[in-house]
Design an enzyme around this catalytic site. Structure first.
Site, PDB file in Angstrom:
ATOM      1  N   ARG A  30      75.832  98.145  73.249  1.00 17.30           N
ATOM      2  CA  ARG A  30      76.919  97.311  73.769  1.00 17.30           C
ATOM      3  C   ARG A  30      77.884  98.079  74.673  1.00 17.30           C
ATOM      4  NH1 ARG A  30      78.905  94.135  70.615  1.00 17.30           N
ATOM      5  NH2 ARG A  30      77.524  94.315  68.816  1.00 17.30           N
ATOM      6  N   LYS A 103      70.933  96.663  56.284  1.00 21.63           N
ATOM      7  CA  LYS A 103      70.809  96.623  54.828  1.00 21.63           C
ATOM      8  C   LYS A 103      72.178  96.342  54.216  1.00 21.63           C
ATOM      9  CE  LYS A 103      67.040 100.029  54.852  1.00 21.63           C
ATOM     10  NZ  LYS A 103      66.593 101.376  54.415  1.00 21.63           N
ATOM     11  N   GLY A 132      62.909 100.178  53.917  1.00 21.13           N
ATOM     12  CA  GLY A 132      62.181 101.192  53.165  1.00 21.13           C
ATOM     13  C   GLY A 132      62.812 102.560  53.309  1.00 21.13           C
ATOM     14  N   SER A 134      63.776 105.748  54.696  1.00 17.19           N
ATOM     15  CA  SER A 134      63.683 106.283  56.060  1.00 17.19           C
ATOM     16  C   SER A 134      65.017 106.826  56.525  1.00 17.19           C
ATOM     17  CB  SER A 134      63.227 105.168  57.022  1.00 17.19           C
ATOM     18  OG  SER A 134      63.986 103.992  56.808  1.00 17.19           O
ATOM     19  N   ALA A 136      66.801 108.213  59.904  1.00 14.62           N
ATOM     20  CA  ALA A 136      66.572 108.036  61.335  1.00 14.62           C
ATOM     21  C   ALA A 136      66.075 109.316  62.001  1.00 14.62           C
ATOM     22  CB  ALA A 136      67.862 107.552  62.005  1.00 14.62           C
ATOM     23  N   LYS A 187      70.490  99.855  46.996  1.00 13.88           N
ATOM     24  CA  LYS A 187      70.228 101.297  46.908  1.00 13.88           C
ATOM     25  C   LYS A 187      71.369 102.098  47.530  1.00 13.88           C
ATOM     26  CE  LYS A 187      69.121 101.995  51.388  1.00 13.88           C
ATOM     27  NZ  LYS A 187      69.508 103.085  52.290  1.00 13.88           N
ATOM     28  N   ASP A 240      63.150 103.577  48.547  1.00  9.46           N
ATOM     29  CA  ASP A 240      64.416 103.749  49.267  1.00  9.46           C
ATOM     30  C   ASP A 240      65.496 104.300  48.342  1.00  9.46           C
ATOM     31  OD1 ASP A 240      65.905 103.687  51.556  1.00  9.46           O
ATOM     32  OD2 ASP A 240      65.932 101.514  51.774  1.00  9.46           O
ATOM     33  N   SER A 250      71.606 111.256  53.575  1.00 11.71           N
ATOM     34  CA  SER A 250      72.120 109.945  53.192  1.00 11.71           C
ATOM     35  C   SER A 250      73.633 109.873  53.383  1.00 11.71           C
ATOM     36  CB  SER A 250      71.771 109.644  51.733  1.00 11.71           C
ATOM     37  OG  SER A 250      72.496 108.533  51.257  1.00 11.71           O
ATOM     38  N   GLU A 277      76.915 101.561  54.737  1.00 13.43           N
ATOM     39  CA  GLU A 277      76.874 100.166  54.294  1.00 13.43           C
ATOM     40  C   GLU A 277      77.219 100.005  52.818  1.00 13.43           C
ATOM     41  OE1 GLU A 277      76.435  97.508  56.114  1.00 13.43           O
ATOM     42  OE2 GLU A 277      74.935  97.787  57.681  1.00 13.43           O
TER      43      GLU A 277
END
Length: 328
Positions: A30, A103, A132, A134, A136, A187, A240, A250, A277
């Site tokens: 954006r 998520k 799942g 992961s 990045a 999670k 996850d 994380s 999140e």
């Protein structure tokens, strides 16, 4: 296949970079200035530093142009931005299949992504969720990764899983959209709890117990929401959960580690520079569990630590001193 990824954060950038070796991919962001910088440097220095972008990956800040002739749209914006993105897509005359990778719940409404999709997109739209274990950075570097692609239309899930697998990224098809979404959302809350546990130096035994009981809470709410038990034993559930509760990449685990050290939540989130999140999800999940009468003591304690000022050590003592009961 020509596909467009909406959202140039870490995860959207990583997926776009991975798929660019097999498909004609456009990554939309954006902020035009940020997109111009990425185009010049071929690196997303803010969200994914150290991961060069392939020369074949197109970059755009023009929403309509990015979507021209797209055969698949992947929405990679945070949960808080999903409604606006879906509303913009709904105004288009025709839509290809759409996947989302966020998520969490919509803040304030406790609605899952598929519920927003049903509300905002035309009836009959081909949609699904990708989720799942992961990070990045690892996907962008081409490290082996396995994910779940779920759609109410299992034939669509299988077709897209086949098309999007490759470059050491393997996708499994599934039809339990609710279970996959609940696993991906909860999670993150358990990752904050695991970070708190590790930040208090409670050891490996405590972390193992927390992960196991956290999985039980995820499954309880998931099944109550209409998901299937076995989904929570798969990649989008247990897989996850393991990754985000133990991996140092994380963001949600990092929040927990720093909360345990007494740092203010606002400062943690400001310095993190990325969306975690689980912070928003903790509040939504605690309210949803209370509303439905679903027992989720870990999620409730995370919410109290983050938003009610409960000291982390007191929360742990409260969990351990609960009434003894059967494990299952």
């Amino acid at each position: 296949m020509k596909l467009t990824v909406l959202g140039a954060g870490a995860w959207g950038t990583a997926l776009a970079a991975s798929w660019a070796s097999q498909h004609a991919v456009t990554l939309w962001g954006r902020n035009a200035r940020d997109v111009d910088t990425m185009r010049a440097s071929r690196v997303n220095t803010h969200y994914l530093p150290g991961c060069p972008l392939p020369s074949s990956l197109a970059l755009s800040a023009d929403f309509d142009r990015a979507l021209e002739a797209a055969e698949l749209i992947v929405i990679a914006v945070p949960s808080s931005g999903l409604r606006a993105t879906l509303a913009a897509l709904a105004r288009r005359p025709a839509l290809p299949p759409i996947l989302w990778v966020c998520k969490g719940f919509e803040p304030g409404t406790r609605r899952l992504p598929h519920q927003l999709v049903a509300e905002l997109l035309p009836a009959g739209a081909e949609t699904g969720v990708l989720s799942g274990p992961s990070f990045a950075q690892e996907v962008a570097h081409g490290y082996p990764t396995a994910l779940t692609l779920a759609s109410a239309d299992i034939a669509l899930a299988q077709r897209l899983a086949e098309a999007l697998s490759g470059n050491r990224l393997r996708l499994y098809a599934h039809d339990d959209v609710v279970g996959v979404e609940i696993g991906g959302a909860l999670k993150n809350v358990m990752a904050i709890a695991a970070g708190i546990c590790d930040g208090l130096n409670f050891g490996h035994n405590a972390r193992a117990a927390l992960i196991t009981r956290g999985l039980a809470e995820m499954t309880r709410l998931g099944v109550d929401s209409g998901g299937r038990f076995e989904t929570f034993m798969g990649l989008s559930g247990l897989g996850d959960l393991i990754l985000t509760t133990t991996g140092d990449l994380s963001r949600n685990r990092q929040v927990g580690l720093r909360v345990a050290k007494g740092q203010p939540l606002d400062r943690i989130l400001d310095e993190l520079g990325h969306v975690a999140e689980g912070v928003t999800t903790a509040r939504e999940v605690a309210a949803l569990a209370a509303e439905r009468g679903v027992e989720m003591p870990i999620a409730r304690m995370v919410c109290r630590i983050l938003f009610e000022g409960l000291p982390a050590s007191e929360a742990v003592d409260s969990l351990l001193n609960r009434e003894i009961r059967s494990e299952f």
